[in-house]
Scaffold this motif. Sequence first.
Motif, mmCIF file in Angstrom:
data_model
loop_
_atom_site.group_PDB
_atom_site.id
_atom_site.type_symbol
_atom_site.label_atom_id
_atom_site.label_comp_id
_atom_site.label_asym_id
_atom_site.label_seq_id
_atom_site.Cartn_x
_atom_site.Cartn_y
_atom_site.Cartn_z
ATOM 1 N N ASP A 77 0.811 -1.221 0.000
ATOM 2 C CA ASP A 77 0.000 0.000 0.000
ATOM 3 C C ASP A 77 0.848 1.277 0.000
ATOM 4 O OD1 ASP A 77 0.939 0.142 2.600
ATOM 5 O OD2 ASP A 77 -1.050 0.331 3.533
ATOM 6 N N ARG A 78 2.143 1.155 -0.227
ATOM 7 C CA ARG A 78 3.005 2.326 -0.308
ATOM 8 C C ARG A 78 4.025 2.158 -1.434
ATOM 9 N NH1 ARG A 78 -0.323 3.560 2.866
ATOM 10 N NH2 ARG A 78 -0.151 4.886 4.728
ATOM 11 N N PHE A 181 -3.870 0.620 -3.085
ATOM 12 C CA PHE A 181 -3.008 1.727 -3.473
ATOM 13 C C PHE A 181 -3.762 2.757 -4.306
ATOM 14 C CE2 PHE A 181 0.069 3.791 -6.317
ATOM 15 C CZ PHE A 181 1.002 4.246 -5.397
ATOM 16 N N HIS A 187 0.009 7.648 -0.208
ATOM 17 C CA HIS A 187 0.514 6.351 -0.631
ATOM 18 C C HIS A 187 1.840 6.425 -1.382
ATOM 19 C CE1 HIS A 187 -3.781 5.700 0.123
ATOM 20 N NE2 HIS A 187 -3.442 4.464 0.401
#
Length: 226
Positions: A77-78, A181, A187
């Motif tokens: 998610d990053r 994402f 993000h």
Amino acid sequence: MTAAGIWLAAVPEGGEEAGSPVDPDNPRGLTEYAPVYERAVKGLEVPLGFEDCANPTTRASRATAGSDHHTVTPLIDRFVIHHTGTTADQLDFLSRCNKRSSAPTFYLRNDGTVFELIRPGAKPASTGADWNWRSLAVETLDHTGAPDYAVTAAQLEELSQMIAWLATFDGRTLDGVPVSFTIDREHVISHQETWAGTECPGPYLQARLDDIVARAREIFEKNTAA
């Protein structure tokens, strides 16, 4: 990469046998694979993408996090942006069990060429134990040195392309890992936004993160509308 690692990263560790040819796109003669990211020129099985880099057989799992190795549910998610802190090519350094235990998902050269060093499904060794398990990371080769550590227009564009690509997997899986994402500044982050002890990715890239995100959103919208 922090400034403290600049000179270490530039110093060879070991050496090639006399007279043996060196491939600049695979200086350590690593096993190559078809990259998951289709814009990457090749995938390299770098040892720090495995649980034990001295015995690279089992890929590092996204199921553990933190210095205590507690169990987590694998997730991406990053997208974390780093810089090398040097203008010297770092593919050789990132292709071994280097002293900084540093190996990102992607390595980005000045001409926009991308190498996939760790499969997206495996955990990178880049941002820190609290972030590696949930992120993809890119190490961006600096085009100029201090104080700006500028990068090229080709690199800015490719960063946006990578972010737009990752966003296409939102709500799905990427290389077997669930993705959550969105293309925004929550993000898409820099190394210094995860740890106050570093100025990575340098002032030039840090000042352009909003522009990178805006361009990534433009690419994503264009591609999904096609």
